[in-house]
Design a protein around this motif. Structure first.
Motif, PDB file in Angstrom:
ATOM      1  N   PRO C 231       0.787  -1.241   0.000  1.00  0.00           N
ATOM      2  CA  PRO C 231       0.000   0.000   0.000  1.00  0.00           C
ATOM      3  C   PRO C 231       0.819   1.292   0.000  1.00  0.00           C
ATOM      4  O   PRO C 231       0.229   2.373   0.021  1.00  0.00           O
ATOM      5  CB  PRO C 231      -0.832  -0.107   1.285  1.00  0.00           C
ATOM      6  CG  PRO C 231      -0.915  -1.556   1.568  1.00  0.00           C
ATOM      7  CD  PRO C 231       0.401  -2.114   1.132  1.00  0.00           C
ATOM      8  N   THR C 232       2.149   1.202  -0.047  1.00  0.00           N
ATOM      9  CA  THR C 232       2.920   2.435  -0.192  1.00  0.00           C
ATOM     10  C   THR C 232       2.505   3.176  -1.459  1.00  0.00           C
ATOM     11  O   THR C 232       2.416   4.402  -1.487  1.00  0.00           O
ATOM     12  CB  THR C 232       4.428   2.124  -0.274  1.00  0.00           C
ATOM     13  OG1 THR C 232       4.763   1.226   0.777  1.00  0.00           O
ATOM     14  CG2 THR C 232       5.254   3.375  -0.145  1.00  0.00           C
ATOM     15  N   VAL C 233       2.229   2.386  -2.516  1.00  0.00           N
ATOM     16  CA  VAL C 233       1.783   3.006  -3.770  1.00  0.00           C
ATOM     17  C   VAL C 233       0.471   3.748  -3.557  1.00  0.00           C
ATOM     18  O   VAL C 233       0.281   4.865  -4.032  1.00  0.00           O
ATOM     19  CB  VAL C 233       1.625   1.942  -4.878  1.00  0.00           C
ATOM     20  CG1 VAL C 233       1.277   2.610  -6.192  1.00  0.00           C
ATOM     21  CG2 VAL C 233       2.884   1.137  -5.024  1.00  0.00           C
ATOM     22  N   SER C 234      -0.422   3.110  -2.807  1.00  0.00           N
ATOM     23  CA  SER C 234      -1.688   3.791  -2.504  1.00  0.00           C
ATOM     24  C   SER C 234      -1.421   5.081  -1.748  1.00  0.00           C
ATOM     25  O   SER C 234      -2.013   6.122  -2.038  1.00  0.00           O
ATOM     26  CB  SER C 234      -2.588   2.899  -1.643  1.00  0.00           C
ATOM     27  OG  SER C 234      -2.801   1.685  -2.285  1.00  0.00           O
ATOM     28  N   ALA C 235      -0.511   4.995  -0.784  1.00  0.00           N
ATOM     29  CA  ALA C 235      -0.237   6.168   0.040  1.00  0.00           C
ATOM     30  C   ALA C 235       0.320   7.313  -0.795  1.00  0.00           C
ATOM     31  O   ALA C 235      -0.156   8.448  -0.713  1.00  0.00           O
ATOM     32  CB  ALA C 235       0.727   5.797   1.159  1.00  0.00           C
ATOM     33  N   ILE C 236       1.312   7.004  -1.639  1.00  0.00           N
ATOM     34  CA  ILE C 236       1.886   8.091  -2.452  1.00  0.00           C
ATOM     35  C   ILE C 236       0.846   8.588  -3.458  1.00  0.00           C
ATOM     36  O   ILE C 236       0.796   9.776  -3.780  1.00  0.00           O
ATOM     37  CB  ILE C 236       3.197   7.654  -3.157  1.00  0.00           C
ATOM     38  CG1 ILE C 236       3.827   8.827  -3.913  1.00  0.00           C
ATOM     39  CG2 ILE C 236       2.980   6.557  -4.153  1.00  0.00           C
ATOM     40  CD1 ILE C 236       5.044   9.377  -3.272  1.00  0.00           C
ATOM     41  N   SER C 237      -0.032   7.685  -3.921  1.00  0.00           N
ATOM     42  CA  SER C 237      -1.110   8.120  -4.813  1.00  0.00           C
ATOM     43  C   SER C 237      -2.004   9.129  -4.119  1.00  0.00           C
ATOM     44  O   SER C 237      -2.411  10.134  -4.705  1.00  0.00           O
ATOM     45  CB  SER C 237      -1.946   6.919  -5.251  1.00  0.00           C
ATOM     46  OG  SER C 237      -1.175   6.039  -6.023  1.00  0.00           O
ATOM     47  N   VAL C 238      -2.323   8.838  -2.851  1.00  0.00           N
ATOM     48  CA  VAL C 238      -3.173   9.761  -2.101  1.00  0.00           C
ATOM     49  C   VAL C 238      -2.465  11.105  -1.941  1.00  0.00           C
ATOM     50  O   VAL C 238      -3.068  12.165  -2.126  1.00  0.00           O
ATOM     51  CB  VAL C 238      -3.532   9.174  -0.715  1.00  0.00           C
ATOM     52  CG1 VAL C 238      -4.262  10.209   0.125  1.00  0.00           C
ATOM     53  CG2 VAL C 238      -4.384   7.939  -0.888  1.00  0.00           C
ATOM     54  N   VAL C 239      -1.161  11.044  -1.666  1.00  0.00           N
ATOM     55  CA  VAL C 239      -0.399  12.296  -1.544  1.00  0.00           C
ATOM     56  C   VAL C 239      -0.495  13.096  -2.843  1.00  0.00           C
ATOM     57  O   VAL C 239      -0.742  14.302  -2.828  1.00  0.00           O
ATOM     58  CB  VAL C 239       1.079  12.003  -1.198  1.00  0.00           C
ATOM     59  CG1 VAL C 239       1.909  13.271  -1.283  1.00  0.00           C
ATOM     60  CG2 VAL C 239       1.184  11.392   0.187  1.00  0.00           C
ATOM     61  N   LEU C 240      -0.342  12.404  -3.979  1.00  0.00           N
ATOM     62  CA  LEU C 240      -0.429  13.096  -5.269  1.00  0.00           C
ATOM     63  C   LEU C 240      -1.823  13.674  -5.500  1.00  0.00           C
ATOM     64  O   LEU C 240      -1.979  14.768  -6.035  1.00  0.00           O
ATOM     65  CB  LEU C 240      -0.069  12.149  -6.415  1.00  0.00           C
ATOM     66  CG  LEU C 240       1.419  11.825  -6.569  1.00  0.00           C
ATOM     67  CD1 LEU C 240       1.644  10.940  -7.775  1.00  0.00           C
ATOM     68  CD2 LEU C 240       2.234  13.103  -6.709  1.00  0.00           C
ATOM     69  N   MET C 241      -2.839  12.916  -5.093  1.00  0.00           N
ATOM     70  CA  MET C 241      -4.207  13.417  -5.266  1.00  0.00           C
ATOM     71  C   MET C 241      -4.434  14.667  -4.427  1.00  0.00           C
ATOM     72  O   MET C 241      -5.054  15.625  -4.886  1.00  0.00           O
ATOM     73  CB  MET C 241      -5.218  12.331  -4.888  1.00  0.00           C
ATOM     74  CG  MET C 241      -5.406  11.283  -5.956  1.00  0.00           C
ATOM     75  SD  MET C 241      -6.840  10.261  -5.600  1.00  0.00           S
ATOM     76  CE  MET C 241      -6.076   8.805  -4.967  1.00  0.00           C
ATOM     77  N   VAL C 242      -3.937  14.634  -3.217  1.00  0.00           N
ATOM     78  CA  VAL C 242      -4.072  15.809  -2.356  1.00  0.00           C
ATOM     79  C   VAL C 242      -3.346  16.995  -2.989  1.00  0.00           C
ATOM     80  O   VAL C 242      -3.856  18.118  -3.018  1.00  0.00           O
ATOM     81  CB  VAL C 242      -3.505  15.520  -0.944  1.00  0.00           C
ATOM     82  CG1 VAL C 242      -3.443  16.792  -0.119  1.00  0.00           C
ATOM     83  CG2 VAL C 242      -4.357  14.482  -0.246  1.00  0.00           C
ATOM     84  N   PHE C 243      -2.180  16.695  -3.528  1.00  0.00           N
ATOM     85  CA  PHE C 243      -1.393  17.709  -4.223  1.00  0.00           C
ATOM     86  C   PHE C 243      -2.208  18.341  -5.365  1.00  0.00           C
ATOM     87  O   PHE C 243      -2.313  19.561  -5.496  1.00  0.00           O
ATOM     88  CB  PHE C 243      -0.123  17.026  -4.755  1.00  0.00           C
ATOM     89  CG  PHE C 243       0.890  17.954  -5.329  1.00  0.00           C
ATOM     90  CD1 PHE C 243       1.554  18.874  -4.524  1.00  0.00           C
ATOM     91  CD2 PHE C 243       1.211  17.899  -6.680  1.00  0.00           C
ATOM     92  CE1 PHE C 243       2.515  19.711  -5.051  1.00  0.00           C
ATOM     93  CE2 PHE C 243       2.172  18.744  -7.206  1.00  0.00           C
ATOM     94  CZ  PHE C 243       2.819  19.649  -6.394  1.00  0.00           C
ATOM     95  N   THR C 244      -2.822  17.471  -6.200  1.00  0.00           N
ATOM     96  CA  THR C 244      -3.656  17.948  -7.302  1.00  0.00           C
ATOM     97  C   THR C 244      -4.819  18.782  -6.773  1.00  0.00           C
ATOM     98  O   THR C 244      -5.107  19.862  -7.291  1.00  0.00           O
ATOM     99  CB  THR C 244      -4.222  16.758  -8.107  1.00  0.00           C
ATOM    100  OG1 THR C 244      -3.152  15.900  -8.456  1.00  0.00           O
ATOM    101  CG2 THR C 244      -4.932  17.228  -9.348  1.00  0.00           C
ATOM    102  N   ALA C 245      -5.482  18.261  -5.747  1.00  0.00           N
ATOM    103  CA  ALA C 245      -6.638  18.960  -5.197  1.00  0.00           C
ATOM    104  C   ALA C 245      -6.230  20.332  -4.678  1.00  0.00           C
ATOM    105  O   ALA C 245      -6.940  21.327  -4.896  1.00  0.00           O
ATOM    106  CB  ALA C 245      -7.269  18.140  -4.077  1.00  0.00           C
ATOM    107  N   LEU C 246      -5.074  20.395  -4.023  1.00  0.00           N
ATOM    108  CA  LEU C 246      -4.591  21.672  -3.514  1.00  0.00           C
ATOM    109  C   LEU C 246      -4.370  22.670  -4.641  1.00  0.00           C
ATOM    110  O   LEU C 246      -4.765  23.836  -4.540  1.00  0.00           O
ATOM    111  CB  LEU C 246      -3.270  21.465  -2.756  1.00  0.00           C
ATOM    112  CG  LEU C 246      -3.392  21.238  -1.257  1.00  0.00           C
ATOM    113  CD1 LEU C 246      -2.026  20.929  -0.655  1.00  0.00           C
ATOM    114  CD2 LEU C 246      -3.986  22.486  -0.601  1.00  0.00           C
ATOM    115  N   MET C 247      -3.739  22.193  -5.709  1.00  0.00           N
ATOM    116  CA  MET C 247      -3.498  23.088  -6.850  1.00  0.00           C
ATOM    117  C   MET C 247      -4.808  23.575  -7.436  1.00  0.00           C
ATOM    118  O   MET C 247      -4.972  24.750  -7.760  1.00  0.00           O
ATOM    119  CB  MET C 247      -2.696  22.358  -7.924  1.00  0.00           C
ATOM    120  CG  MET C 247      -1.273  22.157  -7.541  1.00  0.00           C
ATOM    121  SD  MET C 247      -0.125  22.465  -8.894  1.00  0.00           S
ATOM    122  CE  MET C 247      -0.684  23.930  -9.644  1.00  0.00           C
ATOM    123  N   MET C 248      -5.759  22.646  -7.581  1.00  0.00           N
ATOM    124  CA  MET C 248      -7.064  23.036  -8.124  1.00  0.00           C
ATOM    125  C   MET C 248      -7.730  24.064  -7.223  1.00  0.00           C
ATOM    126  O   MET C 248      -8.324  25.033  -7.695  1.00  0.00           O
ATOM    127  CB  MET C 248      -7.965  21.807  -8.275  1.00  0.00           C
ATOM    128  CG  MET C 248      -7.607  20.945  -9.463  1.00  0.00           C
ATOM    129  SD  MET C 248      -8.600  19.444  -9.546  1.00  0.00           S
ATOM    130  CE  MET C 248     -10.211  20.102  -9.949  1.00  0.00           C
TER     131      MET C 248
END
Lengths: 346, 276, 262
Positions: C231-248
């Motif tokens: 699930p590290t991949v899931s975790a980093i995916s979530v980090v990236l999603m949060v990153f995207t959401a923040l930018m949006m």
């Protein structure tokens, strides 16, 4: 303010089609001159060349006798009001007006004084901190005027400034502009396609067609003595009687199919005679320049009726202020008074 | 205004694109025509292999099926979103935009969770006793198509929403008054008006799927190569640069050709709409 | 009528919408699972996969270099793209349309081919540093976004505004900074955001130049995913999603997000 002299201005974009040719005229200090013409006649091009926004192909522009033809637009010190007002959307009313002063590197205090002064004069003081998008059309128009005037320009150029306003506001603004112009003794060049507007506020009118000047004169002279058939048509002379070697009798008479017409003006070079619809009298008690015709069409104009009358000289448009309606098919007598019948040479 | 200034403003971008896009392309193209066996010999050789044809065919098939599925799914939801009130539409827009801006690795990875041997679908089917052994959905053409659809659906929706919102509802009302059923109106009135945007969307999805690397890499595995993954494999795993260049050029030609064809079509549609 | 109140249409649309959102939700859920392989339903809650992200040097350096490359490439695309767009929209050039499609031509070439060709030419043949080549590749990726978005807003802007500033005594050069740039500000932000996100997320161009000397984040995740299934991949995916959401969220606050998709 200054006087402007335009000499033999010409413009062509591709070297073949002439957008402007041989435009020459002078605007005296403190005069308001309008350029009138249909869209595409070259009036806006002329204005934009004078402003320095377009490069002329040939000709000269002089301000107070000084040739400014090669001066770039931002060094000409003109004021300009655009049709779209072209206010800077990202600046407040105050900063819009102050923009030109900042460009001329005035001190902060001077800028404040001048901007406040002109805002007061144009009735905008309360709106100083508003942004253009928050203003009504009339207010934007005023800001655009204030911005153009605040730098004390050599002259004011206006490109159809009233055409985006509704009819009522247009009347009011044109009065205001005229008043302001006379108070400040501004030299103004005003471009419009609205004949009424142009005649109402101008000292002189320049009528353009297909890149040429048709006539340049005082409004009343143009109205009563159009120089060319084009001008006559443009300002509402609807009736034209061709003159040629066959029907011209002498300098003051022509005869067509048994009808003899007299003119007050010499018709020696005339190609056509013209008369306004409201200057033709129906069934008048007179024998001067009279012919008969039959009514074939009718329009109600409120103050008057407009009839189309078929006669042996062709169809005539006649406007009659009488509220009693005439019927189609009626036979009427038309009187074309000699003083209203103008010979035109072009 | 001064033409010279314009030229100076254009130069950096012009040479940037010329030197870094076109020059490298020419650089890799030249060696592919310099084989001793003849000008096109590397290409004929490549196209003789039935394996390569399988890859090309697979690439094409995946792209075509993806476009069709994306269109079928994208059209109704675009119609629905495009006709919401402005505030609702903006929120829904954000929901569509979010996956679009999320990393493709993340979006494809999500489907491993769903489609894998241990994935949700298999678990669900097993627990319902619909299947006895887990299905192999992952690492097949199907999983690549599913991943591509998921990747490109937001792009199609985003392309369509704008034109749906601009549709004049009175035209449909006119059709209804004339006796057209909603179904008939959809196909004979709404879709024809959206034709240009639909084609634009299709071009984007088709070109994107044709040339995509990430999805087939993650969801296709090593046995289901497409042209993009084949380029990488040839170049980086097998060190066969020439072959990689050959495939790269074939990929450019195929995708450019298909896009050109679709653009021609949309141009003709456009003219029909504006002339009418 | 097929409007928003049509029941069938609403149901179909909601199902499709759920299909779009659900996979991402699943990723979020799996990232908290306490099992060592990615599976559902989750059996317990842990944040250890998030802390595991920081144990992966490739993720950390990858994030840094991806951020740096995305920032530089986006800036470069803006600095080079905006003047070009200005020239094309304001100077009445004869071949403006041709230049426009020339600048957009890199969108016609598959990204993987751009990456491959650039790697071969710049890195192998001309021995250019990998970092520079990466920035060039990402610049090519960004330029079309700048050209498209800025052209649209330049065409929307009333060109008389600029002329008005000249008449007021402002030289064209000054007017570009005082009048033009402030009025296309939101499209510049929008273009920057599109450049940044697409560059940051890009794989095909980074792929070839990614290696021991320089790691980019998306290829690093891809690599991790192919070697490990935890699930590290899931975790980093979530980090990236949060990153995207923040930018949006940021862009939404500054200019309104609807501006970036036009």
């Amino acid at each position: 303010m200054a006087n402007l002299e335009v000499k033999n201005l010409a413009k062509s974009y591709d070297g073949k089609t002439k957008v402007l040719q041989d435009i020459s005229f002078t605007i005296e200090n403190g005069e308001l001159v309008s350029i009138l013409g249909p869209s595409g006649c070259g009036k806006t091009t002329t204005l934009r060349i004078i402003a320095g926004l377009i490069q002329e192909t040939a000709g000269q522009i002089l301000v107070n006798g000084k040739d400014i033809t090669k001066t770039p637009v931002y060094k000409r010190n003109f004021g300009m009001v655009f049709q779209s007002y072209a206010l800077f959307p990202h600046l407040s009313v105050f900063d819009n007006v102050a923009f030109g002063l900042k460009m001329h590197k005035l001190s902060k205090q001077e800028i404040n004084e001048k901007v406040s002064g002109i805002l007061e004069m144009t009735g905008l003081s309360d709106l100083a901190s508003q942004f253009p998008a928050q203003l009504s059309g009339g207010q934007q128009q005023r800001v655009s005027l204030a911005r153009a005037l605040v730098t004390n320009p050599e002259m004011l150029l206006m490109d159809e400034p009233l055409s985006n306003l509704d009819a009522k506001l247009r009347l009011k603004m044109r009065e205001e502009i005229r008043k302001l112009q006379q108070e400040m003794k501004m030299t103004v060049l005003f471009v419009t396609h609205d004949q009424q507007e142009c005649f109402a506020i101008s000292d002189k009118v320049l009528i353009m067609n297909q890149g040429r000047i048709e006539q340049f004169d005082r409004p009343e002279n143009i109205f009563h003595h159009p120089r060319t058939e084009y001008v006559a048509r443009f300002i509402g002379y609807d009736n034209f009687i061709p003159v040629n070697a066959d029907n011209r009798q002498d300098s003051y008479h022509i005869a067509v199919k048994g009808t003899r017409l007299t003119t007050e003006e010499n018709n020696e070079n005339a190609k056509v005679l013209t008369i306004r619809p409201e200057n033709i009298q129906l069934n008048a008690d007179s024998t001067e320049n009279t012919l008969t015709g039959t009514i074939t069409g009718r329009e109600y104009l409120g103050q008057s009726f407009k009839y189309t009358i078929h006669s042996e000289l062709g169809d005539f448009q006649v406007e009659e202020a009488r509220q009693k309606m005439r019927s189609s098919g009626d036979e009427v007598k038309l009187t074309l008074r000699a003083k209203h019948l103008h010979p035109l040479s072009e | 205004m001064n033409r010279k200034t314009a030229v100076w403003l254009l130069i950096p971008a012009f040479f940037g694109v010329l030197v870094f896009t076109f020059f490298p392309l020419i650089e890799i193209a030249i060696p592919t025509f310099q084989s001793q066996a003849g000008f096109f010999s590397l290409y004929t050789q490549f196209l003789k292999s039935s394996y390569n044809w399988t890859v090309i065919g697979r690439t094409f098939l995946i792209a075509v099926l993806t476009v069709i599925i994306v269109l079928i799914l994208g059209l109704p939801i675009s119609l629905w979103i495009g006709r919401q009130k402005k505030t609702v539409r903006q929120v829904l827009n954000l929901l569509i935009l979010f996956p679009m801006l999320t990393n493709a690795v993340v979006r494809n990875f999500a489907w491993i969770i769903i489609l894998g041997r241990d994935g949700i679908i298999n678990k669900l089917l097993l627990s319902l006793h619909l299947i006895k052994a887990p299905l192999n959905i992952l690492y097949t053409n199907t999983s690549i198509i599913i991943g591509s659809v998921y990747l490109f659906l937001p792009i199609m929706i985003n392309t369509l929403i704008g034109s749906v919102a601009e549709l004049n509802v009175e035209i449909e009302e006119a059709a209804a008054v004339l006796g057209s059923s909603p179904w008939h109106t959809l196909f004979k009135v709404i879709i024809p008006q959206l034709a240009t945007s639909i084609l634009t969307g299709c071009i984007l999805v088709f070109a994107g799927t044709m040339t995509a690397y990430t999805t087939p890499q993650i969801l296709g595995g090593n046995r289901h190569l497409v042209m993009a993954t084949l380029i990488y494999q040839q170049a980086m795993t097998l060190g066969n640069w020439q072959n990689a260049s050959v495939i790269a050029l074939i990929l450019i030609v195929i995708s450019a050709l298909s896009m050109w064809l679709m653009k021609r079509l949309s141009y003709r549609l456009d003219r029909r709409m504006t002339n009418a | 009528m097929l409007n928003r109140k049509n029941k069938t249409l609403t149901i179909i649309s909601l199902i499709i919408l759920a299909l779009i959102m659900l996979p991402l939700v699943l990723v979020v859920i799996t990232s908290f699972n306490n099992q060592s392989s990615i599976s559902l339903p989750i059996t317990g809650f842990t944040l250890s996969w998030y802390s595991n992200i920081f144990q992966q040097p490739d993720f950390i350096t990858g994030f840094e270099s991806s951020l740096l490359v995305a920032l530089i490439a986006s800036f470069l695309a803006l600095i080079i793209g905006i003047p070009a767009v200005y020239a094309l929209t304001r100077y009445n050039l004869q071949h403006a349309a041709w230049f426009q499609s020339f600048f957009l031509s890199s969108t016609l070439i598959p990204e993987i081919v751009i990456g491959f060709a650039l790697y071969q030419t710049a890195v192998i043949t001309f021995k250019m540093p990998v970092f520079i080549s990466l920035i060039i590749g990402h610049f090519l990726l960004c330029l079309p976004y700048v050209i498209r978005l800025i052209t649209a807003s330049m065409l929307m802007m009333d060109s008389h505004i600029e002329e008005a500033s000249w008449v007021c005594g402002c030289s064209p050069k000054k007017a570009f900074f005082l009048i033009v740039l402030p009025n296309i500000k939101s499209s510049i932000i929008a273009a920057f955001m599109m450049c940044f996100i697409n560059s940051f997320n890009n794989i095909p161009i980074s792929l070839f130049m990614n290696g021991p000397s320089l790691t980019m984040l998306p290829p690093a995740i891809l690599n991790y995913l192919q070697n490990n299934y935890d699930p590290t991949v899931s975790a980093i995916s979530v980090v990236l999603m949060v990153f995207t959401a923040l930018m949006m969220f940021l862009v939404e606050k500054v200019i309104g997000i609807s501006n970036i998709t036009k």
